[in-house]
Design a protein around this motif. Structure first.
Motif, PDB file in Angstrom:
ATOM      1  N   GLY A 225       0.818  -1.212   0.000  1.00  9.01           N
ATOM      2  CA  GLY A 225       0.000   0.000   0.000  1.00  9.01           C
ATOM      3  C   GLY A 225       0.846   1.253   0.000  1.00  9.01           C
ATOM      4  N   SER A 226       1.969   1.233   0.731  1.00 11.82           N
ATOM      5  CA  SER A 226       2.820   2.420   0.779  1.00 11.82           C
ATOM      6  C   SER A 226       3.453   2.697  -0.578  1.00 11.82           C
ATOM      7  N   THR A 227       3.839   1.649  -1.291  1.00  9.70           N
ATOM      8  CA  THR A 227       4.407   1.829  -2.633  1.00  9.70           C
ATOM      9  C   THR A 227       3.368   2.421  -3.576  1.00  9.70           C
ATOM     10  N   LEU A 228       2.130   1.942  -3.476  1.00 10.90           N
ATOM     11  CA  LEU A 228       1.060   2.466  -4.313  1.00 10.90           C
ATOM     12  C   LEU A 228       0.829   3.942  -4.030  1.00 10.90           C
ATOM     13  N   ARG A 229       0.764   4.306  -2.758  1.00  8.43           N
ATOM     14  CA  ARG A 229       0.514   5.702  -2.399  1.00  8.43           C
ATOM     15  C   ARG A 229       1.653   6.615  -2.850  1.00  8.43           C
ATOM     16  N   THR A 230       2.878   6.143  -2.647  1.00  4.98           N
ATOM     17  CA  THR A 230       4.042   6.936  -3.047  1.00  4.98           C
ATOM     18  C   THR A 230       4.069   7.140  -4.554  1.00  4.98           C
ATOM     19  N   ARG A 235       3.361  10.629  -9.200  1.00  2.00           N
ATOM     20  CA  ARG A 235       2.811  10.742 -10.552  1.00  2.00           C
ATOM     21  C   ARG A 235       1.931  11.985 -10.667  1.00  2.00           C
ATOM     22  N   ALA A 236       1.188  12.275  -9.609  1.00  6.80           N
ATOM     23  CA  ALA A 236       0.327  13.459  -9.614  1.00  6.80           C
ATOM     24  C   ALA A 236       1.151  14.739  -9.682  1.00  6.80           C
ATOM     25  N   VAL A 237       2.247  14.761  -8.927  1.00  6.82           N
ATOM     26  CA  VAL A 237       3.128  15.934  -8.956  1.00  6.82           C
ATOM     27  C   VAL A 237       3.732  16.097 -10.342  1.00  6.82           C
ATOM     28  N   SER A 238       4.168  14.989 -10.922  1.00  7.72           N
ATOM     29  CA  SER A 238       4.765  15.026 -12.256  1.00  7.72           C
ATOM     30  C   SER A 238       3.753  15.494 -13.311  1.00  7.72           C
ATOM     31  N   ALA A 239       2.471  15.135 -13.083  1.00  6.62           N
ATOM     32  CA  ALA A 239       1.423  15.514 -14.035  1.00  6.62           C
ATOM     33  C   ALA A 239       0.887  16.913 -13.785  1.00  6.62           C
ATOM     34  N   GLY A 240       1.391  17.569 -12.728  1.00  2.00           N
ATOM     35  CA  GLY A 240       0.953  18.938 -12.443  1.00  2.00           C
ATOM     36  C   GLY A 240      -0.408  19.034 -11.799  1.00  2.00           C
ATOM     37  N   MET A 241      -0.770  18.016 -11.010  1.00  2.00           N
ATOM     38  CA  MET A 241      -2.062  18.051 -10.340  1.00  2.00           C
ATOM     39  C   MET A 241      -2.084  19.170  -9.291  1.00  2.00           C
ATOM     40  N   PRO A 242      -3.260  19.789  -9.100  1.00  2.00           N
ATOM     41  CA  PRO A 242      -3.351  20.918  -8.171  1.00  2.00           C
ATOM     42  C   PRO A 242      -3.372  20.540  -6.697  1.00  2.00           C
TER      43      PRO A 242
END
Length: 304
Positions: A225-230, A235-242
């Motif tokens: 679960g920790s690997t999934l969350r990380t 990925r969200a940061v890389s995609a520019g999520m707000p």
């Protein structure tokens, strides 16, 4: 402040050894109670249950939140409990008096464009193509099928007596073991199916021999679960999520977007595996917020 309250604070400091911060909170709370008593010309030792209830109602009317009211009532209850032990009051007027329940926070969901962008995002070329195929497949299943993180992690490559869940690419269905040991099946969308095929084509390069898990980590065993969350956060940061993105946010996005498009609450309940329709109804509030934003942005009469 009355001598009774002053003595109680002294007891709290010396006997109970409350921290300075907690003592400050207790002092502020009792000063507020003293102000209410003075305003109503009420003696602290003769405060009735009815009057105590009115004080709680006044706090609510002043705009205090449920947590703030609960804290004040707790301070007042503790003070009167001590007064009772000292024989100074016959009853505790705050016993059984509870603050109004705080409304449950609405689940956070991504906008449709953000969710699609996250699912289709491709990181830099230096990334391990095998892990990228895995990550894309996981995101597609979280968003495209509304799976819980535990349901995703529990998926096996093939159906078996020991498998908690599995994906049937031929029938394009996902079978999972949800909360309370309840099994359910949900459709597998085209994008998710394509992403899974791409992952399965390279999974054997990472998975150790005999590993049954559909999704494995860099060491070849079932992903944690920790690997999934990380992974999802990065990925969200890389995609520019707000905002910070976690696995359950994609499940919320799945439900919210599906409800916005179909309006079929019962179908969404079945797809999410909710035991009660009331659990699913929270997404109707998200849908209302979405419509309200559209109205505020587009309707001439909505603008000041």
């Amino acid at each position: 402040m009355t001598a009774d309250f002053e003595e109680y604070l002294q007891h709290a400091r010396v006997q109970q050894r409350l921290s300075p911060r907690t003592l400050s909170i207790y002092t502020d709370g009792l000063e507020r109670l003293q102000a209410l008593l003075a305003e109503g010309a009420i003696d602290a030792r003769s405060l009735t249950i009815t009057q105590a209830r009115r004080f709680a109602a006044l706090l609510h009317r002043e705009g205090l939140g449920p947590k703030s009211i609960a804290l004040l009532l707790s301070v007042w209850r503790s003070a009167y409990r001590w007064l009772g032990l000292q024989g100074r009051v016959a009853l505790n007027p705050f016993d059984g008096l509870r603050a109004p329940k705080a409304p449950k926070p609405l689940p956070k969901a991504l906008g449709v464009d953000d969710a699609v962008q996250l699912a289709s995002h491709a990181p830099d070329e230096a990334a391990d193509s095998r892990l990228e195929a895995r990550d894309r497949a996981m995101v597609e299943l979280l968003y495209g099928a509304g799976l819980r993180a535990a349901e995703l992690i529990g998926l096996d490559v093939q159906a078996s007596g020991q498998a908690d869940g599995w994906v049937d690419l031929q029938s394009t269905e996902i079978h999972v073991l949800g909360k309370g040991g309840k099994r359910r099946s949900t459709p597998l969308g085209k994008a998710a199916a394509e992403a899974l095929r791409a992952w399965l084509a390279v999974r054997g390069q990472l998975a150790v021999a005999g590993e049954t898990a559909l999704f494995v980590g860099a060491r070849g065993h079932r992903i944690s679960g920790s690997t999934l969350r990380t992974m999802l956060s990065a990925r969200a940061v890389s995609a520019g999520m707000p905002a910070h993105v976690h696995p359950h946010m994609l499940r919320h996005s799945f439900a919210s977007h599906l409800l916005q498009s179909s309006g079929d609450l019962r179908a969404v309940q079945e797809l999410l595996g909710h035991a009660h329709i009331t659990t699913t109804q929270v997404y109707t509030q998200l849908d209302h917020q979405h419509l309200a934003r559209i109205y505020d942005a587009a309707h001439p009469r909505a603008k000041k």
